[in-house]
Design an enzyme around this catalytic site. Structure first.
Site, mmCIF file in Angstrom:
data_model
loop_
_atom_site.group_PDB
_atom_site.id
_atom_site.type_symbol
_atom_site.label_atom_id
_atom_site.label_comp_id
_atom_site.label_asym_id
_atom_site.label_seq_id
_atom_site.Cartn_x
_atom_site.Cartn_y
_atom_site.Cartn_z
ATOM 1 N N TRP A 264 0.828 -1.220 0.000
ATOM 2 C CA TRP A 264 0.000 0.000 0.000
ATOM 3 C C TRP A 264 0.856 1.261 0.000
ATOM 4 O O TRP A 264 0.339 2.374 -0.021
ATOM 5 C CB TRP A 264 -0.904 0.025 1.241
ATOM 6 C CG TRP A 264 -0.172 0.281 2.540
ATOM 7 C CD1 TRP A 264 1.009 -0.274 2.933
ATOM 8 C CD2 TRP A 264 -0.564 1.157 3.593
ATOM 9 N NE1 TRP A 264 1.366 0.185 4.175
ATOM 10 C CE2 TRP A 264 0.418 1.062 4.609
ATOM 11 C CE3 TRP A 264 -1.647 2.007 3.796
ATOM 12 C CZ2 TRP A 264 0.336 1.797 5.803
ATOM 13 C CZ3 TRP A 264 -1.725 2.726 4.984
ATOM 14 C CH2 TRP A 264 -0.742 2.608 5.968
ATOM 15 N N ASP A 265 2.194 1.079 0.009
ATOM 16 C CA ASP A 265 3.105 2.220 0.165
ATOM 17 C C ASP A 265 2.923 3.277 -0.923
ATOM 18 O O ASP A 265 3.345 4.420 -0.771
ATOM 19 C CB ASP A 265 4.561 1.748 0.162
ATOM 20 C CG ASP A 265 4.840 0.689 1.215
ATOM 21 O OD1 ASP A 265 4.015 -0.233 1.333
ATOM 22 O OD2 ASP A 265 5.852 0.776 1.897
ATOM 23 N N GLU B 199 0.813 -3.905 12.130
ATOM 24 C CA GLU B 199 1.011 -5.349 11.952
ATOM 25 C C GLU B 199 1.292 -6.097 13.251
ATOM 26 O O GLU B 199 1.449 -7.317 13.230
ATOM 27 C CB GLU B 199 2.137 -5.586 10.942
ATOM 28 C CG GLU B 199 1.779 -5.039 9.574
ATOM 29 C CD GLU B 199 2.748 -5.436 8.471
ATOM 30 O OE1 GLU B 199 3.944 -5.604 8.776
ATOM 31 O OE2 GLU B 199 2.303 -5.563 7.318
ATOM 32 N N LYS C 283 2.904 -1.214 15.851
ATOM 33 C CA LYS C 283 4.109 -1.155 15.021
ATOM 34 C C LYS C 283 4.157 0.185 14.306
ATOM 35 O O LYS C 283 5.205 0.766 14.086
ATOM 36 C CB LYS C 283 4.078 -2.294 14.005
ATOM 37 C CG LYS C 283 5.225 -2.278 13.009
ATOM 38 C CD LYS C 283 5.090 -3.433 12.021
ATOM 39 C CE LYS C 283 6.200 -3.398 10.968
ATOM 40 N NZ LYS C 283 6.006 -4.385 9.917
ATOM 41 N N GLN C 284 2.975 0.655 13.910
ATOM 42 C CA GLN C 284 2.942 1.867 13.086
ATOM 43 C C GLN C 284 1.576 2.532 13.189
ATOM 44 O O GLN C 284 0.627 1.943 13.704
ATOM 45 C CB GLN C 284 3.232 1.508 11.645
ATOM 46 C CG GLN C 284 2.173 0.629 10.997
ATOM 47 C CD GLN C 284 2.723 -0.102 9.795
ATOM 48 O OE1 GLN C 284 3.132 -1.253 9.898
ATOM 49 N NE2 GLN C 284 2.719 0.551 8.656
HETATM 50 C C1 BGC Z 1 4.932 -2.195 6.961
HETATM 51 C C2 BGC Z 1 3.891 -2.040 5.878
HETATM 52 C C3 BGC Z 1 4.565 -1.713 4.573
HETATM 53 C C4 BGC Z 1 5.622 -2.751 4.260
HETATM 54 C C5 BGC Z 1 6.370 -2.426 2.991
HETATM 55 C C6 BGC Z 1 5.955 -3.211 6.536
HETATM 56 O O1 BGC Z 1 6.972 -3.285 7.487
HETATM 57 O O2 BGC Z 1 4.350 -2.613 8.156
HETATM 58 O O3 BGC Z 1 2.977 -1.038 6.224
HETATM 59 O O4 BGC Z 1 3.626 -1.687 3.559
HETATM 60 O O5 BGC Z 1 6.538 -2.801 5.310
HETATM 61 O O6 BGC Z 1 7.025 -1.212 3.093
#
Ligand code: BGC
Length: 804
Positions: free
Chosen positions: A354-355, A493, A614-615
């Site tokens: 989704w980046d 995550e 995590k984010q």
């Molecule tokens: C993140 C995701 C991201 C992916 C690729 C993961 O560590 O949690 O949000 O899309 O990395 O960058």
């Protein structure tokens, strides 16, 4: 550090992997890590070359468990160039005494430089200056120039120029148990006196790749006559060029490489195309000139000048260059998506996540054609997304969390925990919010460009199908009189499921639900934008019923959003009941706890138990939507999003986020900008430094973070400058004015270039005559002005603007 150069003054084997990634050179079609041409893959060096779309699937058997896996393939290394002095072993950095060493990446010109003087075990001192680029002008070309000068000796040397097809994917230690052999040799070819070439085919996807190289030696303008010896096997071809060199006389070695694949258009066959290319390319200097001019054009469109913030300026430009190396004008010639980890490493196997959400805002307002091409990557895979939805019992299009060649779900089902060395289940595919990101991206592309052809022919279909998916995964809860979504997870995550549950997914992730409500509303607008006949035809073709449109209406008013008892938005239903994490204790024991999920799991614990993210998850809402828009959305849902709720929600999650994904720093910087500008700027700086300083301790060597790099640029544009598009007007709402002084950037708004300048308390916008396509409206607060060609307007910014 010079204006446009990232420089390393020593050779540090432990840092070489990171430096290779940071100094990689690419053109949005193919890209090579910044490895030294003469080094082989070992624990220190990793010659990796990658091209958009060259994926291959292999199944590895771990124990008895078959594990399918799709990799972005490490291509044959066509940049090999080795030096032998007087028949000795080829020189290697570890074997000589380095008297001088400089490894630099000139990101103004996407040029890799290595300048070294070394003394070998015979006491010979030699100076070698190397330059290398992947051409932004001739898409298929890479070129190397070596300037070789014996300092205290004369004698015979041999330069070994090779194309090496024996490469495998082994760049990420965690994946080394997985099958990494992706290439079947198709044989070498020698053409004429000086072109060597090699063809290989990916084992499952059967993509043919071909590389051809021509190596010549010059003194001044004169070509030096060399003795050439060729050696070839099915997966390797080399030519040895032998010639004498004299003390203090500089000899130039030039290698020109052509790379083609069977995915390219406008060719007959890749090997033939590569051989033709290598034979025809001009000498280094001329080729470099074309490359440089192509970059000049890119910088004119993309430079964000922030003259009073020196190190910020440096890193913004560094990020711009890297972004353009992954997604350039050339990318739009190909079927290419936004690779989360760039084109210079194998982390996340070159997949698309989704980046892209973080990448489009910058591109939309500069080089919209690139965004369009990248969005089409998604459109072409709508069939797989439809099938995924159907197979799961839903309608519409359910895009995969990780996408590669054909858009099927590529998320692995198990992941190696590098701390415990155990393979752990990976449930992250339940991040259905990726579809919401694609919808958001397509809609904002439309707002920035008004590219109606895109909307009519592709965008609308994709958006409507995504909206249908959300309407079918949502269900109506009679008791609550609300629409709900169960069984999915948000961006965080660390939370894949409820503690102790056997099933993946959570109930009512706030971010997902609000996005679904917004999509349900916006999809109706998309329908309204289509001409009646197109609307009817599209509806008939995809089978969109009135009942589904009614569901959108209902969802946009009655999606459920969970709240804690004190009014803070809950990340998902039940989040409030989770345990608090002992952050300090964990930090004291482990130092860096960004990836506390791995730590906890290795200790037999489960991150799902804790109020620890995590984010950014819930906070994504405040990042993606302007304050007024989000309040309106909540109000429409029957919730009152008061300022104190916003503030407390941001504070709540800010205290409980480890930023195990650096994307999170971007989001937190964004949401803090109006309430705590100093903290916002601190996060912005962390994000800016995250790759160059490898703050996650090892991840950048496996590939730069495309979303974060683009995200820092978006922060300047959309958050600090406050550029937002509503009702066909670009509004500016600058924050942190003290930091923005002197900011100057160019935007393309609906086809018209506008130059935005901040000076002190004044913001001025000029619609440039060159390239002008239509009058555009710009505004600050309630003041809006329309700009014709060459017109300018200035705004004096109010005293309410925060100064950090
Ligand atoms: C993140 C995701 C991201 C992916 C690729 C993961 O560590 O949690 O949000 O899309 O990395 O960058």
């Amino acid at each position: 550090m010079s204006d446009f150069q990232l420089v390393y003054e020593d050779f540090d084997p432990g840092q070489e992997g990171l430096r290779e990634a940071l100094t990689s050179t690419g053109n949005g079609y193919f890209c090579a890590r910044g490895f030294a041409e003469w080094e082989d893959a070992d624990g220190t060096h990793y010659p990796g070359t990658y091209a958009h779309g060259v994926y291959d699937r292999r199944t590895s058997v771990l124990g008895v468990q078959p594990l399918p896996n799709e990799d972005l393939v490490n291509l044959p290394n066509g940049l090999v160039l080795k030096l032998r002095i007087e028949g000795d072993e080829p020189f290697a950095l570890q074997d000589v005494q380095l008297l001088h060493y400089r490894h630099a990446y000139d990101f103004r010109n996407a040029l890799l430089l290595r300048e070294l003087t070394f003394r070998d075990d015979q006491g010979r001192e030699t100076s070698l200056h190397t330059r290398r680029f992947v051409s932004m002008h001739r898409m298929h070309q890479a070129a190397i120039a070596w300037d070789l000068t014996p300092l205290n000796w004369s004698g015979n040397v041999e330069v070994v120029s090779a194309v090496d097809g024996r490469v495998v994917n082994q760049g990420v230690a965690r994946y080394r148990q997985l099958e990494g052999r992706h290439l079947d040799p198709q044989g070498p070819r020698i053409e004429g006196n000086d072109v060597i070439a090699l063809k290989a085919r990916t084992r499952q996807s059967r993509i043919e790749v071909a590389l051809a190289a021509r190596t010549r030696v010059f003194r001044g303008d004169e070509e030096v006559q060399v003795v050439r010896t060729t050696y070839q096997t099915e997966d390797y071809v080399q030519q040895v060029l032998a010639f004498p060199v004299g003390e203090a006389v500089t000899t130039r070695v030039e290698k020109s490489l052509a790379f083609y694949s069977s995915r390219d258009r406008g060719i007959s066959e890749p090997l033939e195309a590569a051989v033709k290319g290598a034979a025809r390319y001009p000498r280094f200097a001329e080729a470099f000139q074309g490359h440089l001019e192509a970059w000049n054009e890119l910088w004119e469109a993309c430079d964000v000048a922030l003259p009073h913030e020196e190190s910020v300026q440096f890193l913004l430009r560094f990020h711009t260059a890297h972004l353009l190396q992954v997604c350039s004008r050339l990318t739009s010639h190909h079927d290419a998506g936004v690779l989360a980890r760039g084109l210079n490493g194998e982390a996340y196997r070159g997949h698309v996540f989704w980046d892209e959400l973080f990448v489009y805002p910058f591109l939309n307002l500069r080089l919209p054609l690139i965004s369009r091409g990248l969005l089409l990557y998604r459109y072409r895979r709508i069939g797989e997304a439809r099938e995924a939805a159907r197979a799961a019992g839903y309608r519409g299009a359910m895009y995969p969390w990780q996408s590669g060649s054909d858009g099927q779900e590529e998320t692995p089902t198990t992941h190696l925990n590098p701390i415990s060395r155990k393979w752990e289940p990976d449930l992250s595919r339940n991040q259905r919010h990726v579809g919401a990101a694609i919808f958001y991206a397509a809609w904002h592309y439309h707002l920035a460009t008004n590219d109606f052809d895109f909307l009519r022919d592709w965008g609308a279909e994709m958006m409507l199908e995504i909206a249908r998916f959300w309407a079918s995964i949502a269900h109506y809860d009679r008791q609550r009189d609300r629409w709900e979504i169960h069984g999915v997870m948000g961006p965080d995550e660390f939370h894949e499921k409820y503690p102790g549950s056997a099933q993946g997914g959570l109930r009512n992730n706030a971010y997902t639900n609000v996005m679904a409500a917004w999509i349900a509303e916006t999809a109706q607008r998309v329908l309204d934008l289509l001409p009646a006949s197109r609307r009817a035809a599209l509806r008939a073709r995809i089978g969109l019923t009135d009942e589904e449109v009614d569901t959108w209406r209902a969802m946009s008013r009655r999606m459920y959003v969970p709240f804690h008892a004190d009014g803070v938005i809950s990340q998902f239903e039940g989040y409030e009941d989770l345990e608090e994490l002992d952050w300090e204790g964990l930090r004291a024991r482990h130092g860096n706890i960004q990836r506390l999920d791995r730590i906890l799991r290795a200790e037999g614990d489960d991150p799902n138990r804790y109020k620890a993210a995590k984010q950014a998850d819930t906070l994504m809402l405040f990042y993606l939507f302007p304050d007024i828009e989000l309040k309106r959305l909540f109000e429409q849902l029957g919730y009152d999003l008061r300022d104190d709720v916003v503030g407390r929600t941001i504070d709540y999650y800010d205290r409980r986020t480890s930023h195990g994904s650096t994307l999170s720093l971007i989001v937190h910087a964004g949401v803090l900008a109006s309430i705590d500008p100093a903290s916002s700027y601190e996060r912005f700086l962390s994000a800016l430094h995250s790759d160059v300083d490898d703050i996650q301790g090892g991840t950048t060597a496996e590939g730069i973070h495309t979303g974060v790099m683009a995200g820092t640029l978006d922060l300047v544009q959309r958050i600090y400058l406050g550029a937002e598009i509503h009702d066909g007007v670009v509004f500016f709402k600058p924050r942190l004015l003290g930091r923005l002084d002197g900011l100057s950037l160019l935007m393309q708004f609906r086809g018209t270039p506008i130059r935005v300048l901040v000076q002190g308390q004044e913001l001025s916008v000029e619609a440039l005559e060159e390239g002008f396509s239509q009058p555009v409206s710009v505004g600050v607060g309630k003041v809006v002005c329309e700009l014709g060609a060459g017109q300018q307007c200035s705004f004096t910014l109010g005293s309410t603007v925060e100064i950090a």
